[in-house]
Design an enzyme around this catalytic site. Sequence first.
Site, short mmCIF file in Angstrom:
data_model
loop_
_atom_site.label_atom_id
_atom_site.label_comp_id
_atom_site.label_asym_id
_atom_site.label_seq_id
_atom_site.Cartn_x
_atom_site.Cartn_y
_atom_site.Cartn_z
N GLY A 88 0.81 -1.20 0.00
CA GLY A 88 0.00 0.00 0.00
C GLY A 88 0.86 1.26 0.00
N ARG A 90 2.24 5.19 -1.26
CA ARG A 90 2.73 5.85 -2.45
C ARG A 90 4.24 5.63 -2.58
NH1 ARG A 90 -0.95 11.34 -2.56
NH2 ARG A 90 0.28 11.79 -4.43
N TRP A 93 11.74 6.04 -0.63
CA TRP A 93 13.12 5.70 -0.99
C TRP A 93 13.71 4.83 0.10
CZ3 TRP A 93 17.63 6.85 1.75
CH2 TRP A 93 18.84 6.60 1.08
N HIS A 94 14.56 3.90 -0.29
CA HIS A 94 15.34 3.09 0.66
C HIS A 94 16.81 3.23 0.32
CE1 HIS A 94 11.81 1.24 2.34
NE2 HIS A 94 11.44 0.73 1.17
N LEU A 174 8.46 -2.00 7.61
CA LEU A 174 8.82 -0.68 8.13
C LEU A 174 10.26 -0.34 7.80
CD1 LEU A 174 10.66 -1.21 10.94
CD2 LEU A 174 8.45 -2.09 11.68
N ALA A 175 10.51 0.98 7.76
CA ALA A 175 11.86 1.49 7.50
C ALA A 175 12.11 2.65 8.45
CB ALA A 175 11.99 1.94 6.05
N CYS A 191 5.87 9.64 -0.03
CA CYS A 191 4.60 9.16 0.51
C CYS A 191 3.42 10.04 0.09
CB CYS A 191 4.65 9.03 2.04
SG CYS A 191 5.99 7.98 2.64
#
EC number: 2.3.1.181
Length: 254
Positions: A88, A90, A93-94, A174-175, A191
Amino acid sequence: MSAPREPFFPADRSIRADEAPLEIRHLGLVDYQQAWDLQAELAARRAADEIGDQVLVLEHPSVYTAGKRTQPEDRPTNGQPVVDVDRGGRITWHGEGQLVAYPIIKLADPVDVVDYVRRLEEALIETVRNVGVDEAGRINGRSGVWVPASGTRRDRKLAALGIRITRGVTMHGLALNCSNTLEFYEHIVACGIDDADVSTLSLELDREVTVEEMTTPLIDALDAALAGRLKVADHTFAEAPDPTKGLPRVPRQG
């Protein structure tokens, strides 16, 4: 509690279907697509009861990922590629310096998605408050963990959530921003939120806060929250529009 309704389970009851200890898998730096493929494989095996509940703990090389509600105007302006993903939310970035945890958990029936998200948030709030970000909490209408505006600084997100639940089993997760750069957020509408900012624990505490420092505290808090030992509390300090409400799902690109 800041939720649209009361949870299906009492706050002190486990939301997991299984009481066996979580298996924690420390994977290091993993390509996003490889991690996604691994999640899908493990989730299918968990749904078939071939394996128990586990949590993948890792970092990703720099990558943009777009959830199902990502709009064309959210996408990066720097020409970097985007992985369109089945969670889910929008775009986000990671990258290295960001602690990522993917719980592969079979939830108890009846599945309560809202309560699951609130428990992930509670684990994160407990973790970042214990390290010194005392005012961290929730913004009603937006997922994740936030630090309230102060002085000339706007509300800012410390941790992001994005989940998928299939056959009662969770994927994605989660991040938590520890010591990562914020450069790549400047090229997207992170997001889908343009009236707030993004931050890291290192910036908030004015010292380097590493992924290694935060891993054990976060996993312990996550385990406690899922089990009901850490109860969801009302840490809401503001309300804001839901950046996904009313948006259509946009076809995946590429």
